[in-house]
Design a protein around this motif. Sequence first.
Motif, PDB file in Angstrom:
ATOM      1  N   LEU A   1      37.620  31.337  36.266  1.00 22.55           N
ATOM      2  CA  LEU A   1      38.553  30.344  35.731  1.00 22.55           C
ATOM      3  C   LEU A   1      39.275  30.890  34.504  1.00 22.55           C
ATOM      4  O   LEU A   1      40.482  30.704  34.354  1.00 22.55           O
ATOM      5  N   LEU A   2      38.531  31.588  33.634  1.00 18.95           N
ATOM      6  CA  LEU A   2      39.184  32.183  32.459  1.00 18.95           C
ATOM      7  C   LEU A   2      40.220  33.208  32.907  1.00 18.95           C
ATOM      8  O   LEU A   2      41.320  33.287  32.356  1.00 18.95           O
ATOM      9  N   TRP A   3      39.866  33.974  33.927  1.00 13.83           N
ATOM     10  CA  TRP A   3      40.800  34.997  34.401  1.00 13.83           C
ATOM     11  C   TRP A   3      42.033  34.333  35.025  1.00 13.83           C
ATOM     12  O   TRP A   3      43.160  34.748  34.791  1.00 13.83           O
ATOM     13  N   ASP A   4      41.812  33.294  35.829  1.00  6.76           N
ATOM     14  CA  ASP A   4      42.947  32.654  36.489  1.00  6.76           C
ATOM     15  C   ASP A   4      43.819  31.875  35.499  1.00  6.76           C
ATOM     16  O   ASP A   4      44.997  31.652  35.745  1.00  6.76           O
ATOM     17  N   GLY A   5      43.218  31.483  34.375  1.00  9.94           N
ATOM     18  CA  GLY A   5      44.019  30.786  33.367  1.00  9.94           C
ATOM     19  C   GLY A   5      44.575  31.742  32.327  1.00  9.94           C
ATOM     20  O   GLY A   5      45.085  31.305  31.304  1.00  9.94           O
ATOM     21  N   ARG A   6      44.478  33.064  32.615  1.00 14.82           N
ATOM     22  CA  ARG A   6      44.730  34.064  31.575  1.00 14.82           C
ATOM     23  C   ARG A   6      46.095  33.922  30.897  1.00 14.82           C
ATOM     24  O   ARG A   6      46.203  34.081  29.687  1.00 14.82           O
ATOM     25  N   PHE A   7      47.123  33.608  31.676  1.00 16.45           N
ATOM     26  CA  PHE A   7      48.463  33.590  31.069  1.00 16.45           C
ATOM     27  C   PHE A   7      48.617  32.409  30.119  1.00 16.45           C
ATOM     28  O   PHE A   7      49.192  32.538  29.036  1.00 16.45           O
ATOM     29  N   THR A   8      48.090  31.270  30.507  1.00 12.63           N
ATOM     30  CA  THR A   8      48.147  30.123  29.622  1.00 12.63           C
ATOM     31  C   THR A   8      47.231  30.343  28.419  1.00 12.63           C
ATOM     32  O   THR A   8      47.559  29.936  27.303  1.00 12.63           O
TER      33      THR A   8
ATOM     34  N   THR B   1      44.552  38.227  60.879  1.00 17.62           N
ATOM     35  CA  THR B   1      45.319  37.018  60.610  1.00 17.62           C
ATOM     36  C   THR B   1      46.797  37.325  60.370  1.00 17.62           C
ATOM     37  O   THR B   1      47.571  36.443  60.009  1.00 17.62           O
ATOM     38  N   GLY B   2      47.167  38.595  60.548  1.00 21.26           N
ATOM     39  CA  GLY B   2      48.574  38.960  60.414  1.00 21.26           C
ATOM     40  C   GLY B   2      49.082  38.918  58.984  1.00 21.26           C
ATOM     41  O   GLY B   2      50.277  38.729  58.736  1.00 21.26           O
ATOM     42  N   LEU B   3      48.193  39.106  58.009  1.00 17.04           N
ATOM     43  CA  LEU B   3      48.615  39.003  56.614  1.00 17.04           C
ATOM     44  C   LEU B   3      48.640  40.353  55.908  1.00 17.04           C
ATOM     45  O   LEU B   3      48.877  40.415  54.706  1.00 17.04           O
ATOM     46  N   ARG B   4      48.417  41.433  56.664  1.00 15.78           N
ATOM     47  CA  ARG B   4      48.223  42.707  56.004  1.00 15.78           C
ATOM     48  C   ARG B   4      49.416  43.109  55.121  1.00 15.78           C
ATOM     49  O   ARG B   4      49.246  43.630  54.035  1.00 15.78           O
ATOM     50  N   ARG B   5      50.621  42.776  55.588  1.00 14.09           N
ATOM     51  CA  ARG B   5      51.777  43.188  54.774  1.00 14.09           C
ATOM     52  C   ARG B   5      51.874  42.414  53.471  1.00 14.09           C
ATOM     53  O   ARG B   5      52.640  42.768  52.586  1.00 14.09           O
ATOM     54  N   HIS B   6      51.121  41.321  53.345  1.00 15.89           N
ATOM     55  CA  HIS B   6      51.133  40.552  52.096  1.00 15.89           C
ATOM     56  C   HIS B   6      49.982  40.924  51.171  1.00 15.89           C
ATOM     57  O   HIS B   6      49.808  40.303  50.124  1.00 15.89           O
ATOM     58  N   ALA B   7      49.194  41.944  51.570  1.00 16.05           N
ATOM     59  CA  ALA B   7      47.920  42.210  50.882  1.00 16.05           C
ATOM     60  C   ALA B   7      48.008  42.216  49.352  1.00 16.05           C
ATOM     61  O   ALA B   7      47.139  41.686  48.680  1.00 16.05           O
ATOM     62  N   ASP B   8      49.075  42.798  48.817  1.00 19.30           N
ATOM     63  CA  ASP B   8      49.135  42.957  47.360  1.00 19.30           C
ATOM     64  C   ASP B   8      49.963  41.886  46.664  1.00 19.30           C
ATOM     65  O   ASP B   8      50.140  41.928  45.451  1.00 19.30           O
ATOM     66  N   GLN B   9      50.477  40.946  47.437  1.00 25.11           N
ATOM     67  CA  GLN B   9      51.286  39.890  46.807  1.00 25.11           C
ATOM     68  C   GLN B   9      50.395  38.847  46.142  1.00 25.11           C
ATOM     69  O   GLN B   9      49.262  38.646  46.545  1.00 25.11           O
ATOM     70  N   PRO B  10      50.950  38.175  45.111  1.00 24.54           N
ATOM     71  CA  PRO B  10      50.213  37.041  44.565  1.00 24.54           C
ATOM     72  C   PRO B  10      50.054  35.986  45.664  1.00 24.54           C
ATOM     73  O   PRO B  10      51.019  35.662  46.366  1.00 24.54           O
ATOM     74  N   ALA B  11      48.830  35.467  45.817  1.00 24.26           N
ATOM     75  CA  ALA B  11      48.562  34.547  46.927  1.00 24.26           C
ATOM     76  C   ALA B  11      49.456  33.308  46.865  1.00 24.26           C
ATOM     77  O   ALA B  11      49.839  32.757  47.895  1.00 24.26           O
TER      78      ALA B  11
ATOM     79  N   LEU C   1      43.373  31.270  44.526  1.00 24.29           N
ATOM     80  CA  LEU C   1      43.210  31.712  43.144  1.00 24.29           C
ATOM     81  C   LEU C   1      44.490  32.408  42.698  1.00 24.29           C
ATOM     82  O   LEU C   1      45.259  32.906  43.512  1.00 24.29           O
ATOM     83  N   ARG C   2      44.676  32.440  41.395  1.00 29.48           N
ATOM     84  CA  ARG C   2      45.900  33.037  40.847  1.00 29.48           C
ATOM     85  C   ARG C   2      45.755  34.553  40.772  1.00 29.48           C
ATOM     86  O   ARG C   2      45.656  35.141  39.696  1.00 29.48           O
TER      87      ARG C   2
ATOM     88  N   LYS D   1      55.263  34.131  36.088  1.00 32.36           N
ATOM     89  CA  LYS D   1      55.333  32.840  36.761  1.00 32.36           C
ATOM     90  C   LYS D   1      54.819  32.904  38.193  1.00 32.36           C
ATOM     91  O   LYS D   1      54.110  32.015  38.658  1.00 32.36           O
ATOM     92  N   ARG D   2      55.169  33.980  38.886  1.00 31.84           N
ATOM     93  CA  ARG D   2      54.785  34.032  40.291  1.00 31.84           C
ATOM     94  C   ARG D   2      53.274  34.115  40.490  1.00 31.84           C
ATOM     95  O   ARG D   2      52.773  33.860  41.569  1.00 31.84           O
ATOM     96  N   TRP D   3      52.553  34.475  39.422  1.00 33.61           N
ATOM     97  CA  TRP D   3      51.105  34.539  39.581  1.00 33.61           C
ATOM     98  C   TRP D   3      50.443  33.191  39.358  1.00 33.61           C
ATOM     99  O   TRP D   3      49.383  32.923  39.887  1.00 33.61           O
ATOM    100  N   HIS D   4      51.043  32.378  38.517  1.00 32.79           N
ATOM    101  CA  HIS D   4      50.314  31.152  38.195  1.00 32.79           C
ATOM    102  C   HIS D   4      51.086  29.900  38.565  1.00 32.79           C
ATOM    103  O   HIS D   4      50.741  28.814  38.130  1.00 32.79           O
ATOM    104  N   ALA D   5      52.137  30.049  39.351  1.00 34.90           N
ATOM    105  CA  ALA D   5      52.960  28.892  39.700  1.00 34.90           C
ATOM    106  C   ALA D   5      52.096  27.771  40.268  1.00 34.90           C
ATOM    107  O   ALA D   5      51.134  28.026  40.955  1.00 34.90           O
TER     108      ALA D   5
END
Lengths: 234, 264
Positions: free
Chosen positions: A148-155, B128-138, B95-96, A230-234
Amino acid sequence: MTNFSDAFAAALGLVLSLDASLTEIVGLSLQVSLSAVAIAALIGLPVGAAIALFRFRGRFFIVVTVNALMGMPPVVVGLIVYLLLSRAGPFGVFGLLFTPTAMIVAQVLLVTPIIAALTRQVIEDLWIEYEEQMRSLGAGPGRAVPALLWDGRFTLITAILAGFGRASAEVGAVMIVGGNIDHVTRVMTTSIALEVSKGDLALALGLGMILLTLSASINAGAYLIQHSTKRWHA
Amino acid sequence: MTAPRSTPESTPQILPLELDGVCFDAGGNRLIKDISLRFEPGLRTVVIGPNGAGKSLFLRLCHGLLRPTQGSVRWQLGSSAARHQAMVFQRPVMLRRSVTANIDYALKLRKVPRRDRADIIDRVLQQTGLRRHADQPARVLSIGEQQKLALARAWALQPQVLFLDEPTASLDPAATHGVEEIIQAIHDAGTRIIMTTHDLGQARRLADEVIFINRGRILERAPAERFFEAQENDLARAFVRGELLWWHKGKDNRKQIPKPKEDI
């Protein structure tokens, strides 16, 4: 007005020539505030997360207290630390009063509630979203803290910067427990207060400029971190 | 290549799952009423019923996210059965962090050794056909892809039982199709499927057996083929036929429930 512009020019000169007494003061300010924020983060992040995740008796009281402490007047904190560290006080034997350590202690007390309260808020919101998934994966509140601390890192970084902003800008606490002793405990805010009352506007203005630049860069940094991630924690 | 961590065949079975007289109360209302049943290994069970019937509560009670107010939920391995189950929720919880890191975290929580994780992650992303997204933020993936990632994450854990709570409720038909294919593949690989849906078409496509829940009670449980041919329970029949006023027939049933307006 000439007085003012002269002072301004002199101040700029001091800053640009990296005047020795000026850099000493800035250096000590950064040393004190950065140490205080680092210690406050080490305490505030886990404490805030724990308050967010665990249900215990008196939790409501603690949440309210921590929130209230965010707004504690620095002079009051200074006074309390002064009483604790003065010769007659419980920690008097350590002889810490009027040292940078005393200033760090006071600022830790000022900053920890800010970091803890903001952390609690961030982690509580994340936990609402994550709880079922985390429990399903086998992580109760305790095991989830690092994630949770890691996922809240930006805030949380902005929370820490807010703490640093408060530490570097306050004058009351460091003045009382540090004593504004030249070459020992003189920091930017205390010397600005002193120089203004002495009428030496140049040094005060120079330090003021640095302080302003510092706080502007902190805010810019916070904004950039928020924005670029932003794209990480949107 | 490292050998697979464990296969459902090589670990002790957690099924059958037995529920005995399970009730669940919240806010003074009894939301799940006296459910007793047994889940054997193998099949795909689809739980259907109207909104608020207790389908999601039922899954959460089985999975252990909620404790029954009365009665018991018994797995064969007791408390260590939890690590052989997984659940996918209606709204994927990501998760972020990156797609890969999301799966890695789940494997880490289940204490899968680091050296084995990369292979597992690579395999489920491929499947699951997601390999090309592997490194993207979920969280920048579309909802449909996030749900596939939730399935990939669950699959990586090689669960003996996978619970799915309306996994396609917020997805368009194309994404729904993709998710159903993955569910089928997970089942083909040996995982027991227990899922809820309010999509009768989906129930027809995926179910081996159907459980019909209404107002916290199981009113019918039958093999899918038989259930869709002829429902024994008249509420189930009305539900399957899509009669909008089907619940009128349940008036007597409704009266037993205190303060119905406070139902969630």
